[in-house]
Motif scaffolding. Structure first.
Motif, short mmCIF file in Angstrom:
data_model
loop_
_atom_site.label_atom_id
_atom_site.label_comp_id
_atom_site.label_asym_id
_atom_site.label_seq_id
_atom_site.Cartn_x
_atom_site.Cartn_y
_atom_site.Cartn_z
N ARG A 57 0.72 -1.00 0.09
CA ARG A 57 -0.04 -0.03 0.11
C ARG A 57 1.08 1.28 0.04
N TRP A 58 1.34 1.40 -1.29
CA TRP A 58 2.38 2.38 -1.42
C TRP A 58 2.01 3.93 -0.78
N ALA A 59 0.70 4.24 -1.31
CA ALA A 59 0.36 5.47 -0.99
C ALA A 59 0.23 5.66 0.59
N ASP A 60 -0.04 4.71 1.27
CA ASP A 60 -0.37 5.01 2.40
C ASP A 60 0.91 5.09 3.21
N VAL A 61 2.10 4.49 2.65
CA VAL A 61 3.44 4.49 3.11
C VAL A 61 4.05 5.94 2.92
N ASP A 62 3.77 6.62 1.89
CA ASP A 62 4.22 7.95 1.39
C ASP A 62 3.32 9.17 2.24
N GLU A 63 2.21 8.74 2.26
CA GLU A 63 1.31 9.64 3.40
C GLU A 63 1.92 9.85 4.63
N LEU A 64 2.10 8.64 5.39
CA LEU A 64 2.73 8.48 6.59
C LEU A 64 3.97 9.19 6.85
N TRP A 65 4.67 8.91 5.88
CA TRP A 65 6.25 9.36 5.96
C TRP A 65 6.14 11.03 5.87
N ALA A 66 5.17 11.52 5.11
CA ALA A 66 4.97 13.08 4.89
C ALA A 66 4.53 13.60 6.19
N GLU A 67 3.63 12.88 6.75
CA GLU A 67 3.06 13.34 8.08
C GLU A 67 4.23 13.23 9.08
N LEU A 68 5.00 12.26 9.28
CA LEU A 68 6.05 12.16 10.17
C LEU A 68 7.20 13.01 9.91
N ARG A 69 7.59 13.40 8.70
CA ARG A 69 8.55 14.45 8.41
C ARG A 69 8.15 15.84 8.91
N ALA A 70 6.95 16.12 8.86
CA ALA A 70 6.43 17.46 9.16
C ALA A 70 6.16 17.44 10.74
N SER A 71 6.33 16.48 11.39
CA SER A 71 5.68 16.49 12.83
C SER A 71 6.95 17.00 14.02
N GLY A 72 8.16 17.02 13.45
CA GLY A 72 9.26 17.39 14.37
C GLY A 72 9.69 16.09 15.25
N ALA A 73 9.66 15.28 14.75
CA ALA A 73 9.86 13.83 15.69
C ALA A 73 11.33 13.64 16.17
N SER A 74 12.03 12.91 16.73
CA SER A 74 13.29 12.85 17.26
C SER A 74 14.04 12.21 15.94
N ALA A 75 15.38 12.43 15.98
CA ALA A 75 15.94 11.76 15.05
C ALA A 75 16.03 10.24 14.73
N ALA A 76 15.78 9.39 15.96
CA ALA A 76 15.68 8.15 15.75
C ALA A 76 14.35 7.82 15.19
N VAL A 77 13.25 8.41 15.52
CA VAL A 77 12.07 7.85 14.83
C VAL A 77 11.99 8.44 13.41
N LEU A 78 12.64 9.54 13.17
CA LEU A 78 12.78 10.05 11.65
C LEU A 78 13.60 9.21 10.90
N ALA A 79 14.61 8.66 11.58
CA ALA A 79 15.38 7.47 10.84
C ALA A 79 14.73 6.19 10.42
N GLU A 80 14.05 5.84 11.34
CA GLU A 80 13.33 4.72 11.31
C GLU A 80 12.22 4.78 10.12
N GLY A 81 11.50 5.83 10.10
CA GLY A 81 10.43 6.20 8.99
C GLY A 81 11.01 6.47 7.77
N ARG A 82 12.32 6.86 7.72
CA ARG A 82 13.08 7.11 6.48
C ARG A 82 13.36 5.87 5.74
N ILE A 83 13.70 5.11 6.76
CA ILE A 83 14.13 3.67 6.29
C ILE A 83 13.07 3.09 5.80
N VAL A 84 11.84 2.94 6.27
CA VAL A 84 10.90 2.46 5.77
C VAL A 84 10.14 2.93 4.32
N ALA A 85 10.35 4.29 4.34
CA ALA A 85 9.87 5.04 2.90
C ALA A 85 10.72 4.68 1.95
N ALA A 86 12.18 4.79 2.53
CA ALA A 86 13.11 4.52 1.12
C ALA A 86 12.93 3.01 0.71
#
Length: 298
Positions: free
Chosen positions: A194-223
């Motif tokens: 479900r690629w669109a859901d992955v992309d949307e969640l990554w966009a939401e995470l990236r705009a949220s000001g999450a910690s470096a560790a959480v952003l790194a995990e989200g980036r790994i999944v999106a990539a």
């Protein structure tokens, strides 16, 4: 000579104690309180080590998610829209969220609380089947309790029940507004293609000001999801953006480096993959399977 060698040399050069000085040395016995403190420290150290090993096993699973997941009955198209999500609640949990005792009643509250605690212990011990058995039916009885939806979703995720896990974690997101589990939720959708859901969640995470560790995990999944679709150039760009190899890397740096090295290899950028796997080996030669991966690239 290194610092360890210097310490060893200093110890060898210490003059021996005189007999009367040795007699003055006494064995200091620990008090019960000190012994208990030492035991707890040892347990915490073992728990940290176990968690580190688990994280490293997950690092390998994360880069392979697209290959490990089952093909959906109807593979979603690249342009398929994601699910319709409510905006994250602002200023704290949603007003709909409930405490466990409020959801099931004061009489049944203690019994449900015990079940939840048993599930938490089983989950921490890595017995996800036992955790799921303790939780079975709780989400239906207490659908607005965030801690129930969270733990149920995580247990299902560990069991590879992607669709059911996503349902629980989507509910957790709406009830709490928290984004720290977005990488897990996105990974559930990735496993279902479900690629669109992955992309949307990554966009939401990236705009949220999450910690470096959480952003790194989200980036790994999106990539990883981009790599699953064959978009290796874009995947590498996403995962390598702002990535640096720190002198004292933390676990999320190593996980991101491993995923990036894997993408480099898939993209045919073998020298870069070899360089990054080599750096990982220099940090820890037993990290996941970096020694084998590096040897295969020679």
């Amino acid at each position: 000579m290194g610092s360890v060698a210097r310490k060893g040399a200093a110890k060898v050069l210490e003059p021996p104690l005189e007999p009367e000085e040795e007699a003055q040395l006494e064995v200091v016995e620990e008090t019960p309180e000190e012994a208990e403190e030492a035991r707890l420290r040892a347990e915490r150290r073992e728990a940290r080590q176990a968690r580190t090993q688990q994280l490293r096993a997950e690092a390998k699973e994360a880069v392979q998610r697209g290959n490990l997941s089952e093909e959906p009955d109807r593979p979603p198209s690249k342009n398929q829209r994601g699910r319709r999500r409510a905006a994250l609640p602002e200023g704290g949990p949603s007003p709909k969220a409930q405490q466990l005792e409020e959801a099931v009643g004061r009489r049944d509250g203690p019994r449900y609380r015990q079940r939840l605690e048993r599930a938490e212990v089983a989950y921490e011990q890595g017995d996800y089947h036992k955790a799921w058995r303790a939780l079975d039916g709780m989400a239906k009885d207490a659908p607005k309790v965030p801690e129930v939806r969270e733990l149920t979703g995580l247990a299902l995720y560990r069991l590879g029940r992607w669709e059911l896990a996503a349902r629980e974690l989507e509910a957790f997101r709406e009830l709490t507004g928290r984004i720290d589990l977005h990488p897990v939720l996105a990974d559930c959708h990735r496993a279902q293609h479900r690629w669109a859901d992955v992309d949307e969640l990554w966009a939401e995470l990236r705009a949220s000001g999450a910690s470096a560790a959480v952003l790194a995990e989200g980036r790994i999944v999106a990539a990883g999801a981009l790599g699953d679709r064959g978009d290796y150039t874009e995947a590498v760009q996403l995962l390598s953006a702002n990535f640096q190899r720190p002198r004292l890397p933390k676990e999320h740096h190593l996980r991101q480096a491993y995923a990036l090295a894997d993408l480099y290899e898939q993209a045919g950028e073998i020298p870069r993959a070899r360089e990054l796997f080599g750096w990982l080996r220099d940090q820890d030669e037993l990290y996941v399977d970096v020694a084998e991966r590096l040897a295969s690239l020679r």
